[in-house]
Structures are given as C-alpha cells and as structure tokens.
Design a protein around this motif. Sequence first.
Motif, PDB file in Angstrom:
ATOM      1  N   VAL A 122      56.663   4.856  13.973  1.00  0.00           N
ATOM      2  CA  VAL A 122      57.810   3.978  14.178  1.00  0.00           C
ATOM      3  C   VAL A 122      58.299   4.179  15.603  1.00  0.00           C
ATOM      4  O   VAL A 122      58.370   5.322  16.076  1.00  0.00           O
ATOM      5  N   PRO A 123      58.614   3.096  16.321  1.00  0.00           N
ATOM      6  CA  PRO A 123      59.137   3.268  17.688  1.00  0.00           C
ATOM      7  C   PRO A 123      60.327   4.232  17.710  1.00  0.00           C
ATOM      8  O   PRO A 123      61.221   4.149  16.866  1.00  0.00           O
ATOM      9  N   GLY A 124      60.303   5.137  18.659  1.00  0.00           N
ATOM     10  CA  GLY A 124      61.358   6.136  18.758  1.00  0.00           C
ATOM     11  C   GLY A 124      61.009   7.469  18.137  1.00  0.00           C
ATOM     12  O   GLY A 124      61.770   8.438  18.261  1.00  0.00           O
ATOM     13  N   ASP A 125      59.840   7.564  17.474  1.00  0.00           N
ATOM     14  CA  ASP A 125      59.406   8.851  16.928  1.00  0.00           C
ATOM     15  C   ASP A 125      59.182   9.850  18.058  1.00  0.00           C
ATOM     16  O   ASP A 125      58.497   9.545  19.045  1.00  0.00           O
ATOM     17  N   ALA A 158      56.904  14.493  23.158  1.00  0.00           N
ATOM     18  CA  ALA A 158      56.225  13.254  23.524  1.00  0.00           C
ATOM     19  C   ALA A 158      56.652  12.132  22.582  1.00  0.00           C
ATOM     20  O   ALA A 158      56.943  12.363  21.403  1.00  0.00           O
ATOM     21  N   LEU A 159      56.678  10.911  23.111  1.00  0.00           N
ATOM     22  CA  LEU A 159      56.973   9.705  22.349  1.00  0.00           C
ATOM     23  C   LEU A 159      55.724   8.847  22.225  1.00  0.00           C
ATOM     24  O   LEU A 159      54.757   8.997  22.986  1.00  0.00           O
ATOM     25  N   ASN A 160      55.762   7.926  21.269  1.00  0.00           N
ATOM     26  CA  ASN A 160      54.759   6.858  21.162  1.00  0.00           C
ATOM     27  C   ASN A 160      53.333   7.376  20.984  1.00  0.00           C
ATOM     28  O   ASN A 160      52.375   6.748  21.437  1.00  0.00           O
ATOM     29  N   LYS A 210      54.542  25.397  16.116  1.00  0.00           N
ATOM     30  CA  LYS A 210      55.458  24.687  15.234  1.00  0.00           C
ATOM     31  C   LYS A 210      55.564  23.259  15.742  1.00  0.00           C
ATOM     32  O   LYS A 210      55.890  23.022  16.910  1.00  0.00           O
ATOM     33  N   VAL A 211      55.256  22.307  14.868  1.00  0.00           N
ATOM     34  CA  VAL A 211      55.234  20.898  15.249  1.00  0.00           C
ATOM     35  C   VAL A 211      56.291  20.168  14.434  1.00  0.00           C
ATOM     36  O   VAL A 211      56.305  20.243  13.193  1.00  0.00           O
ATOM     37  N   THR A 212      57.175  19.444  15.117  1.00  0.00           N
ATOM     38  CA  THR A 212      58.302  18.775  14.467  1.00  0.00           C
ATOM     39  C   THR A 212      58.298  17.293  14.813  1.00  0.00           C
ATOM     40  O   THR A 212      58.124  16.919  15.977  1.00  0.00           O
ATOM     41  N   LEU A 213      58.482  16.463  13.804  1.00  0.00           N
ATOM     42  CA  LEU A 213      58.668  15.029  13.998  1.00  0.00           C
ATOM     43  C   LEU A 213      60.152  14.712  13.845  1.00  0.00           C
ATOM     44  O   LEU A 213      60.755  15.023  12.812  1.00  0.00           O
ATOM     45  N   ARG A 214      60.737  14.107  14.870  1.00  0.00           N
ATOM     46  CA  ARG A 214      62.156  13.704  14.833  1.00  0.00           C
ATOM     47  C   ARG A 214      62.271  12.200  15.020  1.00  0.00           C
ATOM     48  O   ARG A 214      61.452  11.565  15.699  1.00  0.00           O
ATOM     49  N   ILE A 265      65.340  15.600  11.828  1.00  0.00           N
ATOM     50  CA  ILE A 265      64.010  16.113  11.514  1.00  0.00           C
ATOM     51  C   ILE A 265      63.426  15.322  10.342  1.00  0.00           C
ATOM     52  O   ILE A 265      64.008  15.289   9.253  1.00  0.00           O
ATOM     53  N   VAL A 266      62.290  14.686  10.581  1.00  0.00           N
ATOM     54  CA  VAL A 266      61.597  13.922   9.540  1.00  0.00           C
ATOM     55  C   VAL A 266      60.553  14.782   8.850  1.00  0.00           C
ATOM     56  O   VAL A 266      60.393  14.734   7.633  1.00  0.00           O
TER      57      VAL A 266
END
Length: 592
Positions: free
Chosen positions: A225-228, A246-248, A273-277, A282-283
């Motif tokens: 999704v744009p903005g991830d 990083a984005l996109n 540690k890898v995080t998706l926001r 935090i997603v």
Amino acid sequence: MAALSAAAQWQPAGDRIKTVWGENLDPQNVLPEYPRPQLVRGEWQNLNGLWNYAIRPLGETPEEFDGEILVPFAAESALSGVGRCPGAANGLWYERTFSVPEKWHGKRVLLHFGAVDWKTDVWVNGIAVGSHTGGFTPFAFDITEALAKNGNTLRVRVWDPTEKSYQPRGKQSDRPEGIWYSSVSGIWQTVWLEAVPQRYIREVRTTPDLDRKRFLVEAPLSEAVPGDLVEVALYDGETQVAAGRALNGAPVELSVAEPKLWSPDTPFLYDLKVTLRHDGRIVDQVRSYTAMRKFSTGRDRHNVPRLMLNDKPLFQFGPLDQGWWPDGLYTAPTDEALAYDIVKTKELGYNMIRKHVKVEPARWYYHCDKAGIIVWQDMPSGDITPGSPRWQMNRYFTGEEKQRSPESEACYRKEWREIIDCLRPFVSIGVWVPFNETWGQFKTPEIAAWTKAYDPTRLVNAASGGNHYRAGDMLDQHNYPMPALLLFDTDRVSVLGEFGGIGQVVEGHLWEKDRNWGYVRFNSPREVTDEYEKYAEELLRHLRYFSAAVYTQTSDVETEVNGLMTYDRKVMKVEPERIREINRKVCNALNE
C-alpha cells in the motif's frame, strides 16, 4: 485420553535398524522446533503428530481410513508407522482436525508445509485451498476464509510417481539397490499454522556486500500500500550497529564500517529486526539474521584459480552428505539428530558439506550457518535415462545432450528456481550445483548461466562429475577411490567433487545383512583411517591444481557402507582425532 491412547498404539513399522533419536521418539512431540529460523513470528501452531491416512487408487476418495500415520515422516519410513510405498498408481490421503486459538481472531491464518513429495492438493472443511508440485520446497496457503468456528478438518492428497515420471527425486527409487535408495512419498517436513496481520511481511532477503561494507535488505509484502515504511535494525548481540528505512518496496541499505566476517573459523551472525509501519503504526514485525561474507574466485600468488572466501583463498574440504536416516528416510527423527551430522562434520575438522541431490529443512541450513560450515547445494536429480547423455567425465563434452520434454524442462526450471529462492537467505550456502554427473543433465551452459545471473552472490558448479563445458565457476571431477587429476582448466577453479568411499561393514548396524558394498573394503577404524590418510596425502600432492574436495561420505546409506559413521549414527568408523588432524591440514593447505 484419546491422544494418549493413540500415541500408545503407534509403533515404528518394520524391524530395520534405528537411531537413538528414533528409538526414543515421542509421537506427541514430533519436531516441535520453530521451522523457519530466517523469518520468525511468535504466533504459530505445530500440526505434526498422528493423522489418519489411506492409500487409494487414483480417482478414488477414501470413505474410511487405513489407520494412523505419524507426520512428518514419509509413508515408506519406519517412523511413520506405515512402512508402505503408495506407488504411482495410488494417491496418499491424510486427514486430521485442528482448532485455531481465539486470540488469532481478526488475523490471517496461513497453513504451511515444509515439503511434500510430490503433487499436493489441500482441502480445509471440504473447501479446496490450493495445490503444489515439487518435493523439496516449502509452500503455504491462506486458509482464513475456509475456517470454521468450532473445529476444522484438514485433508491432504499426495501423488508421487517417483522414477515413473520426470520430476526431481534425488536418489529415490521404487527398486532400491546400490546407490539408489528407498522412495519417499508424502509429507516429510513439518506442517504448521501461522497467524499473520491482514497485511504482512512475506519474506526477508538479505544480501551481504563485503566490497561496499553494507547489507541490502528486501522485505516483500503480501500486499503493498502506498506509504508503507519498512524499517530494519541490525544487531550484534544486544547492540544495534546499523538501521535503515525504505518506502515503496525499495531495499533497505545498512552500512557497517567494520563488519565482523562469517567464516568456518568465526561463524559470526548478526540479528535482524524488520518492521512494517503505515501512518506511524506497526503493521507487522519479524526477526531474522544474516552474516557478512563473500564467495568468489580469484588467483593465488602462483596464478592458480582458487575458491575465495572473504577475498582469501580457502581450500574447501568436506563430506558428501546425503541426509538419509534408517528410521525417518528423508526426515531426521529430531532436531538434535538433524544437527548431529553437522556437529560431527565440524568436529572432524571439515569446513564444507556437499548436500547431495537433496534439499534439507530450513533448520539444517540454520545449523550450518551457526556452526560455520560452507554448503555446496545440489539440485535433486530427475528425468534420469541410463546412457543418455553419454558420460565423458575426463574430457570436455563432445556428444549430444539429453533432450528433455517441454514438461520435464519446465518442471526442472520451476523447482530449481524455488529451491534457490527458499535457500537464498542462508549464509552458509556458497555453491549451487545444478547437475550431478549426467543424471538428467541438459542445456548445461544455459542452466549454469541462468543460475549465476539469478544469484550472483554464489558460485556455480555446473555439473559435478558430469559432462564438462566451459560454464560456471569450476570444473568438477569425480574419481574413486583415490584422488586423481584427469582434466585441468586454467581459467576456472578445478575441484574434486567426489572421491573416497572407503567401506567397512559393522555388524549389528546394517540396513541389510547382505548386499553391503563400498568402493574399497576394510575391517577396522584404524585400517579405514590409514587408507583415508593415503588419500589425503595424494590430495595434497595435487594441491597445485585442486582447490576443493568432497569425500564420500558422512554416513552409510542403506546398503552403501562407505560412511564415516554407520547408518544409525551409533558407531564412528574412523579414528576421530587422526581424521581431524588430517582434515585440518588439508583445509589449511592454502594459508599463506
């Protein structure tokens, strides 16, 4: 009580020899370890254990079952409790019930299979959720929409034609003898459930770049999704040493000014540690690991092509490891057993393992990463036609290559790509081996070039002991029993992909009483070690030419009794301290 009763009724099938781990196996606690060390989440459920099974002719659906099978052991294995080969004319059916924890409500539920040989169809509550072909790689289905509130029924159908078709099968055979072993059908790695967010990190791909002292980390998402925003933090123990965002879908770059290097002597691993926001929230978040190392080729001060690790010549020396077990066949009885061969290999002074025409569960490679063992990874052989193509091992190939059917070629390419994809994160893998000898060998220069382009961070051994082309990074010869140089390439690295095979029969530890064989035969660990020392001395005499060697083999396999250990891993067939001293001398031979 029902579970206890069922466990009490389970017994290994047949009367073959067994490992200590198999003898003490608890059917209620089968391979309970988290199965995916490179991408760790907290919410998961192991589905290993006793399932119902049935073997029925193709096209038939079982109305009732034949009994219980212990998953994840193949139907032919002793530990499955079945000990039967379904055969190409039949389907192997599985069924079990499961429930999903209430705390998973609102999340996606993924059903994971570590590996199933060969064609798999899956239903949950009578709803088809997916199919998969390929006997060596993991796959998963999102089963969220098929779940019921009050318990669920999982049904799996497997078809495995083994050598009656073209699919990759390694050394499996319906008629095992000599170098060909028992068939392995059905589920043979852990089955498990995982709860994930509605959108989640699908995988973590980390590429070390020693020249630029950086890591590139990619984290593909189930849905972008744009903005991830993907955030990655790199840790040395509890200390954060680098971080990036990083984005996109762009890769995250992590720079480390003075990276600690991974090698057999210093197998240092960084944690990730890898995080998706999204919008600051935090997603999803997962844990992983990586290491800084570089596999390449170069020339030594004598201008001889060499294998390089971290820009230094290293003689790579290790056993041919086939990964078979007398009680579990393809499946080690426990995680301790899975690690045991690696631990022993390291203790014996080797720095490399050639994983021979088989792909192991993810935890095997994790143990190699931790131990500091370089892995040469074979593609499991398939579509093997005796005499086609002709074998010209001691010269460059001048004949006509095997012509595979379009279906066979597509199957090979699909499964080889999936194998590389699933193993790419493991830092110990240094060499891809698309073909062994001439077994199904086809379009060799093209396959070698594709493999190198698809993963340029590893070396490519186009055909170990096979028909030779000026392709890939090395020229690989086989010679039994004594090391011998019969062909040399001044432009590529020359290696001895197989030699040795010193046999010893150890009574009480045999798959069969008769039919046992080795390339040469001796009667005691001392005699075996004396002969091994002769081969090592001969290898060192060829040091000007060879840059690596693979000794056959880690353990006995069925009637092939040329292992460093017996098939049940209960007896060491060499003198360990002497072997270690010999091996360290070989591994250090290029140190300057």
